[in-house]
Each structure stands twice: as structure tokens, then as C-alpha cells.
Design a protein around this motif. Structure first.
Motif, PDB file in Angstrom:
ATOM      1  N   LEU A  69     -48.637 -48.928  -9.828  1.00 47.41           N
ATOM      2  CA  LEU A  69     -49.880 -49.318  -9.171  1.00 47.41           C
ATOM      3  C   LEU A  69     -50.359 -48.253  -8.186  1.00 47.41           C
ATOM      4  CD1 LEU A  69     -49.036 -53.048  -8.317  1.00 47.41           C
ATOM      5  CD2 LEU A  69     -50.260 -52.150 -10.314  1.00 47.41           C
ATOM      6  N   ARG A  70     -49.557 -47.232  -7.986  1.00 47.02           N
ATOM      7  CA  ARG A  70     -49.817 -46.214  -6.975  1.00 47.02           C
ATOM      8  C   ARG A  70     -51.086 -45.426  -7.290  1.00 47.02           C
ATOM      9  NH1 ARG A  70     -48.383 -41.043  -6.570  1.00 47.02           N
ATOM     10  NH2 ARG A  70     -47.240 -41.061  -8.529  1.00 47.02           N
ATOM     11  N   LYS A  71     -51.879 -45.206  -6.252  1.00 47.65           N
ATOM     12  CA  LYS A  71     -53.043 -44.338  -6.392  1.00 47.65           C
ATOM     13  C   LYS A  71     -52.510 -42.939  -6.730  1.00 47.65           C
ATOM     14  CE  LYS A  71     -57.048 -42.631  -3.908  1.00 47.65           C
ATOM     15  NZ  LYS A  71     -57.789 -42.609  -2.652  1.00 47.65           N
ATOM     16  N   GLY A  72     -53.102 -42.295  -7.694  1.00 45.88           N
ATOM     17  CA  GLY A  72     -52.628 -40.975  -8.095  1.00 45.88           C
ATOM     18  C   GLY A  72     -51.394 -41.029  -8.976  1.00 45.88           C
ATOM     19  N   SER A  73     -51.089 -42.175  -9.541  1.00 44.92           N
ATOM     20  CA  SER A  73     -49.914 -42.345 -10.396  1.00 44.92           C
ATOM     21  C   SER A  73     -49.949 -41.375 -11.576  1.00 44.92           C
ATOM     22  CB  SER A  73     -49.874 -43.780 -10.926  1.00 44.92           C
ATOM     23  OG  SER A  73     -49.047 -43.886 -12.061  1.00 44.92           O
ATOM     24  N   ASP A  98     -62.904 -46.496 -26.857  1.00 42.80           N
ATOM     25  CA  ASP A  98     -63.217 -47.179 -25.610  1.00 42.80           C
ATOM     26  C   ASP A  98     -61.881 -47.465 -24.951  1.00 42.80           C
ATOM     27  OD1 ASP A  98     -66.032 -47.291 -25.881  1.00 42.80           O
ATOM     28  OD2 ASP A  98     -65.855 -49.020 -27.218  1.00 42.80           O
ATOM     29  N   PHE A  99     -61.610 -46.792 -23.843  1.00 40.88           N
ATOM     30  CA  PHE A  99     -60.333 -46.927 -23.149  1.00 40.88           C
ATOM     31  C   PHE A  99     -60.513 -47.776 -21.908  1.00 40.88           C
ATOM     32  CE2 PHE A  99     -57.303 -45.473 -19.881  1.00 40.88           C
ATOM     33  CZ  PHE A  99     -56.124 -45.822 -20.519  1.00 40.88           C
ATOM     34  N   ASP A 100     -59.599 -48.705 -21.718  1.00 40.28           N
ATOM     35  CA  ASP A 100     -59.604 -49.540 -20.529  1.00 40.28           C
ATOM     36  C   ASP A 100     -58.185 -49.580 -19.982  1.00 40.28           C
ATOM     37  OD1 ASP A 100     -60.676 -51.209 -18.562  1.00 40.28           O
ATOM     38  OD2 ASP A 100     -60.282 -53.019 -19.731  1.00 40.28           O
ATOM     39  N   LEU A 101     -58.088 -49.505 -18.664  1.00 40.89           N
ATOM     40  CA  LEU A 101     -56.795 -49.593 -17.994  1.00 40.89           C
ATOM     41  C   LEU A 101     -56.601 -51.021 -17.513  1.00 40.89           C
ATOM     42  CD1 LEU A 101     -54.363 -47.897 -17.057  1.00 40.89           C
ATOM     43  CD2 LEU A 101     -55.588 -47.547 -14.910  1.00 40.89           C
ATOM     44  N   ALA A 102     -55.531 -51.666 -17.953  1.00 43.97           N
ATOM     45  CA  ALA A 102     -55.253 -53.054 -17.584  1.00 43.97           C
ATOM     46  C   ALA A 102     -54.899 -53.154 -16.101  1.00 43.97           C
ATOM     47  CB  ALA A 102     -54.102 -53.595 -18.426  1.00 43.97           C
ATOM     48  N   ASP A 103     -55.254 -54.270 -15.515  1.00 41.02           N
ATOM     49  CA  ASP A 103     -54.901 -54.553 -14.126  1.00 41.02           C
ATOM     50  C   ASP A 103     -53.606 -55.361 -14.116  1.00 41.02           C
ATOM     51  OD1 ASP A 103     -54.698 -55.152 -11.453  1.00 41.02           O
ATOM     52  OD2 ASP A 103     -56.607 -56.228 -11.323  1.00 41.02           O
ATOM     53  N   LEU A 104     -52.533 -54.755 -13.627  1.00 43.51           N
ATOM     54  CA  LEU A 104     -51.234 -55.426 -13.592  1.00 43.51           C
ATOM     55  C   LEU A 104     -50.910 -55.983 -12.215  1.00 43.51           C
ATOM     56  CD1 LEU A 104     -49.015 -53.149 -15.863  1.00 43.51           C
ATOM     57  CD2 LEU A 104     -50.619 -54.955 -16.483  1.00 43.51           C
ATOM     58  N   ARG A 105     -51.912 -56.116 -11.374  1.00 48.71           N
ATOM     59  CA  ARG A 105     -51.705 -56.718 -10.047  1.00 48.71           C
ATOM     60  C   ARG A 105     -51.688 -58.233 -10.219  1.00 48.71           C
ATOM     61  NH1 ARG A 105     -54.379 -51.997  -9.146  1.00 48.71           N
ATOM     62  NH2 ARG A 105     -53.676 -50.775  -7.375  1.00 48.71           N
ATOM     63  N   ILE A 116     -48.541 -47.777 -23.376  1.00 45.42           N
ATOM     64  CA  ILE A 116     -47.827 -48.185 -22.165  1.00 45.42           C
ATOM     65  C   ILE A 116     -47.107 -46.966 -21.604  1.00 45.42           C
ATOM     66  CG2 ILE A 116     -46.093 -49.712 -21.174  1.00 45.42           C
ATOM     67  CD1 ILE A 116     -46.432 -51.513 -23.650  1.00 45.42           C
ATOM     68  N   SER A 117     -47.232 -46.771 -20.294  1.00 45.74           N
ATOM     69  CA  SER A 117     -46.490 -45.706 -19.622  1.00 45.74           C
ATOM     70  C   SER A 117     -45.789 -46.289 -18.406  1.00 45.74           C
ATOM     71  CB  SER A 117     -47.424 -44.572 -19.201  1.00 45.74           C
ATOM     72  OG  SER A 117     -46.678 -43.465 -18.721  1.00 45.74           O
ATOM     73  N   THR A 118     -44.510 -45.969 -18.282  1.00 49.25           N
ATOM     74  CA  THR A 118     -43.727 -46.521 -17.182  1.00 49.25           C
ATOM     75  C   THR A 118     -43.022 -45.433 -16.382  1.00 49.25           C
ATOM     76  OG1 THR A 118     -42.014 -48.123 -16.569  1.00 49.25           O
ATOM     77  CG2 THR A 118     -41.647 -46.885 -18.602  1.00 49.25           C
ATOM     78  N   PRO A 119     -42.959 -45.619 -15.079  1.00 46.87           N
ATOM     79  CA  PRO A 119     -42.077 -44.772 -14.281  1.00 46.87           C
ATOM     80  C   PRO A 119     -40.643 -45.271 -14.486  1.00 46.87           C
ATOM     81  CG  PRO A 119     -43.120 -46.387 -12.866  1.00 46.87           C
ATOM     82  CD  PRO A 119     -43.694 -46.583 -14.248  1.00 46.87           C
ATOM     83  N   GLU A 120     -39.703 -44.552 -13.932  1.00 44.70           N
ATOM     84  CA  GLU A 120     -38.309 -45.005 -13.969  1.00 44.70           C
ATOM     85  C   GLU A 120     -37.866 -45.325 -12.553  1.00 44.70           C
ATOM     86  OE1 GLU A 120     -35.413 -43.369 -16.779  1.00 44.70           O
ATOM     87  OE2 GLU A 120     -34.183 -42.899 -15.009  1.00 44.70           O
ATOM     88  N   TYR A 121     -37.533 -46.589 -12.336  1.00 48.04           N
ATOM     89  CA  TYR A 121     -37.011 -47.045 -11.055  1.00 48.04           C
ATOM     90  C   TYR A 121     -35.592 -47.551 -11.287  1.00 48.04           C
ATOM     91  CZ  TYR A 121     -41.936 -47.180  -9.553  1.00 48.04           C
ATOM     92  OH  TYR A 121     -43.240 -46.863  -9.257  1.00 48.04           O
ATOM     93  N   ASN A 122     -34.616 -46.874 -10.704  1.00 45.09           N
ATOM     94  CA  ASN A 122     -33.218 -47.298 -10.824  1.00 45.09           C
ATOM     95  C   ASN A 122     -32.794 -47.479 -12.278  1.00 45.09           C
ATOM     96  OD1 ASN A 122     -32.825 -47.389  -7.949  1.00 45.09           O
ATOM     97  ND2 ASN A 122     -34.134 -49.200  -7.983  1.00 45.09           N
ATOM     98  N   LYS A 123     -33.173 -46.521 -13.105  1.00 44.22           N
ATOM     99  CA  LYS A 123     -32.809 -46.428 -14.510  1.00 44.22           C
ATOM    100  C   LYS A 123     -33.468 -47.469 -15.412  1.00 44.22           C
ATOM    101  CE  LYS A 123     -28.411 -44.225 -13.407  1.00 44.22           C
ATOM    102  NZ  LYS A 123     -28.973 -42.932 -13.217  1.00 44.22           N
ATOM    103  N   GLY A 124     -34.604 -48.011 -14.966  1.00 43.60           N
ATOM    104  CA  GLY A 124     -35.327 -48.977 -15.782  1.00 43.60           C
ATOM    105  C   GLY A 124     -36.818 -48.903 -15.520  1.00 43.60           C
ATOM    106  N   PRO A 125     -37.598 -49.678 -16.282  1.00 42.19           N
ATOM    107  CA  PRO A 125     -39.041 -49.739 -16.053  1.00 42.19           C
ATOM    108  C   PRO A 125     -39.346 -50.404 -14.719  1.00 42.19           C
ATOM    109  CG  PRO A 125     -38.459 -50.665 -18.199  1.00 42.19           C
ATOM    110  CD  PRO A 125     -37.191 -50.465 -17.443  1.00 42.19           C
TER     111      PRO A 125
END
Length: 180
Positions: free
Chosen positions: A13-17, A34-41, A74-83
Motif C-alpha cells: 500500500l506504500r506510496k512509491g511502492s 485498460d489497466f486498473d489497480l485494485a484497492d486492497l485497503r 499480482i505483485s507482492t513484496p516479501e515480508y518475513n519470507k512470505g507475501p
């Protein structure tokens, strides 16, 4: 060539992710779409809240967007070895909706992280999370964007020819799968 609707889910959710930047770059390389970014908040999943109030409107909207999309990235960061928890929470909530939006959906997964493995473990775990939903997940090429904070120019485009080539190949494969 058909113009498709492509939905992006960023686990950050980080700005500049850099994961969000990677999704935008993937959509650009996918081609005319047509690309749309989903809101996961979304609120944290809680079965008691669901029993009392039902599925939140924002969750149903996300589920409907997934179902309506021709393809999902889908793109995910890695937090503590997981999504990220943000992404896992969204997947858990969407699984509670009735329309089975993931079933048969063409999906490409990728990851961007500061470390040298580029979120490889998170992506592997994410792929496992997706199994019960029965999408059609592309198996490669795998995109693990390492040192992600240093991989984009001022316009948000990847600077490494290797990453551009691999992401282009992945997006061409996603387009071909969507064409079927």
C-alpha cells in the motif's frame, strides 16, 4: 488484437511502492489494455464481522473487478519470507464471495523486494495461496525484481534490459493465454 481489461493487485500500500511500479510496467508491456489497480485497503478479515454484517461492499467490488477482468497481474513484496498481510487479507476476503472470480482466470504473479532474491520466497508462497481458487497461473518466466528500489527510472520504467526482456516475455504469454 483485442483490447483487454487487466487488473493489478499490489501487495504493498506504500506510496512509491516498487510492486505497484512493477505492475504498471507490466501493464505497459502487456500492450494495449485498460489497466486498473485494485484497492486492497480492506478491513481485516474476521468471521464474526462477516457473520454480523456480511461481505463488505469494498470486498464485493474487488471480487467483481477480478471476475470482470480479462487477466490479473499480482505483485507482492516479501515480508518475513512470505507475501504481505495486505495481499493475504484480500485473498481471504475474496474467497468469501459467491462468484468464484478466480476460477479459470489468466494470472501472472511477480515480486519486487529490496533483497537480492527479489521476493522469490514470497512469490512461491503466493502461488500456493492461489491453488484453491483455480486460476490459470503462468509458470514463467518468473519475475523476482531484486534491489527493487534501484530498478526504475524517473518515469517508472525498468532500467535493466534483462528484467524488461523477461517481463515482456511474461506479458506476451499472459496476452496469448488471454487470447484463448
Amino acid at each position: 488484437m483485442a483490447k483487454y481489461t487487466v487488473l493489478g493487485l499490489s501487495g504493498s500500500l506504500r506510496k512509491g511502492s516498487t510492486n505497484t511500479m512493477l505492475l504498471r510496467e507490466a501493464a505497459r508491456l502487456f500492450g494495449d489494455c485498460d489497466f486498473d489497480l485494485a484497492d486492497l485497503r480492506l478491513p481485516l478479515y474476521n468471521g464474526d464481522d462477516e457473520a454480523a454484517n456480511g461481505v463488505p461492499d469494498a470486498v464485493q467490488a474487488l471480487s467483481d473487478d477480478i471476475r470482470a477482468a480479462d487477466a490479473v497481474i499480482i505483485s507482492t513484496p516479501e515480508y518475513n519470507k512470505g507475501p504481505s498481510g495486505v495481499l493475504k487479507n484480500a485473498l481471504d476476503w475474496v474467497s468469501r464471495t459467491k462468484n468464484r472470480p478466480w476460477n479459470g482466470k489468466p494470472v501472472a504473479v511477480m515480486s519486487a523486494a529490496a533483497g537480492r532474491a527479489g521476493g522469490e520466497r514470497a512469490q512461491m508462497v503466493l502461488r500456493g495461496f492461489m491453488v484453491p481458487f483455480r486460476p490459470v497461473i503462468l509458470q514463467g518466466p518468473e519475475i523476482h525484481l531484486a534491489d527493487s528500489g534501484n530498478q526504475f527510472d524517473a518515469n517508472g520504467q525498468l532500467t535493466s534490459e534483462i528484467y524488461v526482456r523477461e517481463l515482456t516475455t511474461l506479458m506476451q504469454s499472459l496476452r496469448a493465454l488471454t487470447d484463448r
